[in-house]
Design a protein around this motif. Structure first.
Motif, PDB file in Angstrom:
ATOM      1  N   THR A   1       0.835  -1.205   0.000  1.00 42.01           N
ATOM      2  CA  THR A   1       0.000   0.000   0.000  1.00 42.01           C
ATOM      3  C   THR A   1       0.868   1.252   0.000  1.00 42.01           C
ATOM      4  OG1 THR A   1      -1.736  -1.189   1.186  1.00 42.01           O
ATOM      5  CG2 THR A   1      -1.832   1.229   1.242  1.00 42.01           C
ATOM      6  N   LYS A   2       1.894   1.260   0.839  1.00 41.50           N
ATOM      7  CA  LYS A   2       2.806   2.407   0.896  1.00 41.50           C
ATOM      8  C   LYS A   2       3.470   2.619  -0.461  1.00 41.50           C
ATOM      9  CE  LYS A   2       6.980   4.014   3.216  1.00 41.50           C
ATOM     10  NZ  LYS A   2       7.988   3.710   4.239  1.00 41.50           N
ATOM     11  N   ARG A   3       3.871   1.543  -1.114  1.00 35.86           N
ATOM     12  CA  ARG A   3       4.537   1.665  -2.407  1.00 35.86           C
ATOM     13  C   ARG A   3       3.591   2.190  -3.486  1.00 35.86           C
ATOM     14  NH1 ARG A   3       8.805  -3.475  -2.592  1.00 35.86           N
ATOM     15  NH2 ARG A   3       9.983  -2.746  -0.771  1.00 35.86           N
ATOM     16  N   ILE A   4       2.334   1.775  -3.447  1.00 42.31           N
ATOM     17  CA  ILE A   4       1.356   2.294  -4.416  1.00 42.31           C
ATOM     18  C   ILE A   4       1.191   3.804  -4.220  1.00 42.31           C
ATOM     19  CG2 ILE A   4      -1.103   2.303  -5.044  1.00 42.31           C
ATOM     20  CD1 ILE A   4      -1.050  -0.764  -4.544  1.00 42.31           C
ATOM     21  N   ILE A   5       1.114   4.231  -2.969  1.00 42.95           N
ATOM     22  CA  ILE A   5       0.994   5.664  -2.666  1.00 42.95           C
ATOM     23  C   ILE A   5       2.234   6.409  -3.167  1.00 42.95           C
ATOM     24  CG2 ILE A   5       0.916   7.365  -0.792  1.00 42.95           C
ATOM     25  CD1 ILE A   5      -0.779   5.223   0.768  1.00 42.95           C
ATOM     26  N   MET A   6       3.407   5.818  -2.957  1.00 47.53           N
ATOM     27  CA  MET A   6       4.646   6.452  -3.405  1.00 47.53           C
ATOM     28  C   MET A   6       4.680   6.585  -4.931  1.00 47.53           C
ATOM     29  SD  MET A   6       7.392   4.688  -0.811  1.00 47.53           S
ATOM     30  CE  MET A   6       8.827   5.348  -1.653  1.00 47.53           C
ATOM     31  N   ILE A   7       4.200   5.565  -5.633  1.00 42.93           N
ATOM     32  CA  ILE A   7       4.165   5.619  -7.093  1.00 42.93           C
ATOM     33  C   ILE A   7       3.216   6.724  -7.549  1.00 42.93           C
ATOM     34  CG2 ILE A   7       3.505   4.356  -9.197  1.00 42.93           C
ATOM     35  CD1 ILE A   7       4.461   1.767  -7.682  1.00 42.93           C
ATOM     36  N   PHE A   8       2.048   6.803  -6.918  1.00 44.50           N
ATOM     37  CA  PHE A   8       1.085   7.842  -7.258  1.00 44.50           C
ATOM     38  C   PHE A   8       1.706   9.233  -7.057  1.00 44.50           C
ATOM     39  CE2 PHE A   8      -2.505  10.686  -6.674  1.00 44.50           C
ATOM     40  CZ  PHE A   8      -3.385  10.266  -7.650  1.00 44.50           C
ATOM     41  N   HIS A   9       2.360   9.438  -5.909  1.00 43.42           N
ATOM     42  CA  HIS A   9       3.006  10.733  -5.625  1.00 43.42           C
ATOM     43  C   HIS A   9       4.131  11.015  -6.622  1.00 43.42           C
ATOM     44  CE1 HIS A   9       1.223  12.083  -1.743  1.00 43.42           C
ATOM     45  NE2 HIS A   9       0.815  10.828  -1.743  1.00 43.42           N
ATOM     46  N   ALA A  10       4.856   9.974  -7.020  1.00 41.65           N
ATOM     47  CA  ALA A  10       5.928  10.159  -8.006  1.00 41.65           C
ATOM     48  C   ALA A  10       5.353  10.673  -9.326  1.00 41.65           C
ATOM     49  CB  ALA A  10       6.677   8.847  -8.228  1.00 41.65           C
ATOM     50  N   MET A  11       4.225  10.110  -9.748  1.00 42.38           N
ATOM     51  CA  MET A  11       3.606  10.559 -10.992  1.00 42.38           C
ATOM     52  C   MET A  11       3.099  11.995 -10.853  1.00 42.38           C
ATOM     53  SD  MET A  11       4.031   8.122 -13.114  1.00 42.38           S
ATOM     54  CE  MET A  11       5.564   7.858 -12.237  1.00 42.38           C
ATOM     55  N   GLN A  12       2.535  12.327  -9.702  1.00 45.14           N
ATOM     56  CA  GLN A  12       2.057  13.693  -9.470  1.00 45.14           C
ATOM     57  C   GLN A  12       3.189  14.705  -9.554  1.00 45.14           C
ATOM     58  OE1 GLN A  12       0.162  13.358  -5.579  1.00 45.14           O
ATOM     59  NE2 GLN A  12      -1.774  14.019  -6.489  1.00 45.14           N
ATOM     60  N   ASN A  13       4.365  14.301  -9.069  1.00 39.68           N
ATOM     61  CA  ASN A  13       5.501  15.221  -8.967  1.00 39.68           C
ATOM     62  C   ASN A  13       6.544  15.024 -10.069  1.00 39.68           C
ATOM     63  OD1 ASN A  13       4.767  16.635  -6.454  1.00 39.68           O
ATOM     64  ND2 ASN A  13       4.841  14.568  -5.623  1.00 39.68           N
ATOM     65  N   ASN A  14       6.175  14.267 -11.117  1.00 40.62           N
ATOM     66  CA  ASN A  14       7.065  14.032 -12.265  1.00 40.62           C
ATOM     67  C   ASN A  14       8.431  13.464 -11.856  1.00 40.62           C
ATOM     68  OD1 ASN A  14       5.188  15.056 -14.215  1.00 40.62           O
ATOM     69  ND2 ASN A  14       5.699  17.101 -13.473  1.00 40.62           N
ATOM     70  N   LEU A  15       8.412  12.505 -10.938  1.00 41.98           N
ATOM     71  CA  LEU A  15       9.649  11.866 -10.475  1.00 41.98           C
ATOM     72  C   LEU A  15       9.842  10.540 -11.186  1.00 41.98           C
ATOM     73  CD1 LEU A  15       9.235  12.375  -6.604  1.00 41.98           C
ATOM     74  CD2 LEU A  15      10.530  13.798  -8.199  1.00 41.98           C
ATOM     75  N   ASP A  16      11.069  10.272 -11.619  1.00 41.87           N
ATOM     76  CA  ASP A  16      11.349   8.938 -12.146  1.00 41.87           C
ATOM     77  C   ASP A  16      11.555   8.001 -10.953  1.00 41.87           C
ATOM     78  OD1 ASP A  16      14.009   9.207 -11.205  1.00 41.87           O
ATOM     79  OD2 ASP A  16      14.747   9.803 -13.172  1.00 41.87           O
ATOM     80  N   PHE A  17      11.790   6.734 -11.228  1.00 48.09           N
ATOM     81  CA  PHE A  17      11.881   5.730 -10.175  1.00 48.09           C
ATOM     82  C   PHE A  17      12.972   6.075  -9.154  1.00 48.09           C
ATOM     83  CE2 PHE A  17      13.334   1.598  -8.500  1.00 48.09           C
ATOM     84  CZ  PHE A  17      12.153   1.161  -7.941  1.00 48.09           C
ATOM     85  N   GLY A  18      14.160   6.383  -9.641  1.00 47.75           N
ATOM     86  CA  GLY A  18      15.265   6.710  -8.735  1.00 47.75           C
ATOM     87  C   GLY A  18      14.985   7.936  -7.897  1.00 47.75           C
ATOM     88  N   ALA A  19      14.440   8.969  -8.523  1.00 47.65           N
ATOM     89  CA  ALA A  19      14.114  10.203  -7.798  1.00 47.65           C
ATOM     90  C   ALA A  19      13.036   9.935  -6.749  1.00 47.65           C
ATOM     91  CB  ALA A  19      13.658  11.287  -8.768  1.00 47.65           C
ATOM     92  N   MET A  20      12.087   9.061  -7.069  1.00 48.89           N
ATOM     93  CA  MET A  20      11.040   8.713  -6.108  1.00 48.89           C
ATOM     94  C   MET A  20      11.665   8.086  -4.864  1.00 48.89           C
ATOM     95  SD  MET A  20       8.049   5.822  -6.347  1.00 48.89           S
ATOM     96  CE  MET A  20       9.304   4.547  -6.339  1.00 48.89           C
TER      97      MET A  20
END
Length: 171
Positions: free
Chosen positions: A142-161
């Motif tokens: 669940t935490k990882r799904i939230i992190m992925i969602f926030h990464a997309m909102q903030n235009n972060l690639d995987f490493g930056a996330m």
């Protein structure tokens, strides 16, 4: 398909690759697998008697690549650094991982976010899928799904996330 013997190696202190266990591909071997390629690509085949699929090659410069060996694979091989393995591999052209349903459900709540995720190269999407699918508990997933969602909102690639999460934990 190419066949060769490779020594299992391990990086000492080498930035983000510190501690990685890997086998090396020479420039010639890589040229046979995927001519004129300087970026990561996927391979499948066998290392010793263990089937592999969708393993990424990592460019090291001058046409050389490595294949990082996850701990689970090293354990299956029952080999350690300095030991030799037989390798038979070819490019894995049709490699794909489907988006996990729970991630799709979350991203689909915001069509813009889902569209942004789908516009990423398939190889980048796979980083997220693999990372999400290695979660061992529901709270971690669940935490990882939230992190992925926030990464997309903030235009972060995987490493930056991941770097951002170290400095600004979500949960």
């Amino acid at each position: 398909m190419i066949e060769f013997d490779a020594m299992i190696e391990k990086f000492g202190k080498k930035g983000e690759k510190t501690g990685w266990t890997y086998i090396a591909l020479t420039a010639l071997q890589s040229e046979v697998l995927k001519p004129n390629c300087k970026t990561s690509y996927r391979v499948k085949g066998k290392i010793d008697l263990v089937e592999i699929a969708g393993m990424a090659t990592v460019p090291m410069g001058d046409g050389e690549f490595i294949i990082a060996l996850k701990k689970e694979l090293v354990k299956k091989l029952d080999k350690t650094e300095g030991q030799w393995v037989s390798v038979a591999i070819k490019e894995h052209i049709d490699f794909t991982i489907e988006m996990p349903d729970d991630l799709y459900t979350c991203l689909a709540d915001d069509p813009e976010i889902l569209a942004k995720f789908k516009l990423m190269p398939r190889s980048h999407q796979h980083y997220y899928f693999n990372w999400l699918n290695t979660a061992k508990t529901i709270p971690t997933r669940t935490k990882r799904i939230i992190m992925i969602f926030h990464a997309m909102q903030n235009n972060l690639d995987f490493g930056a996330m991941l770097r951002n999460a170290r400095n600004n934990p979500i949960l």
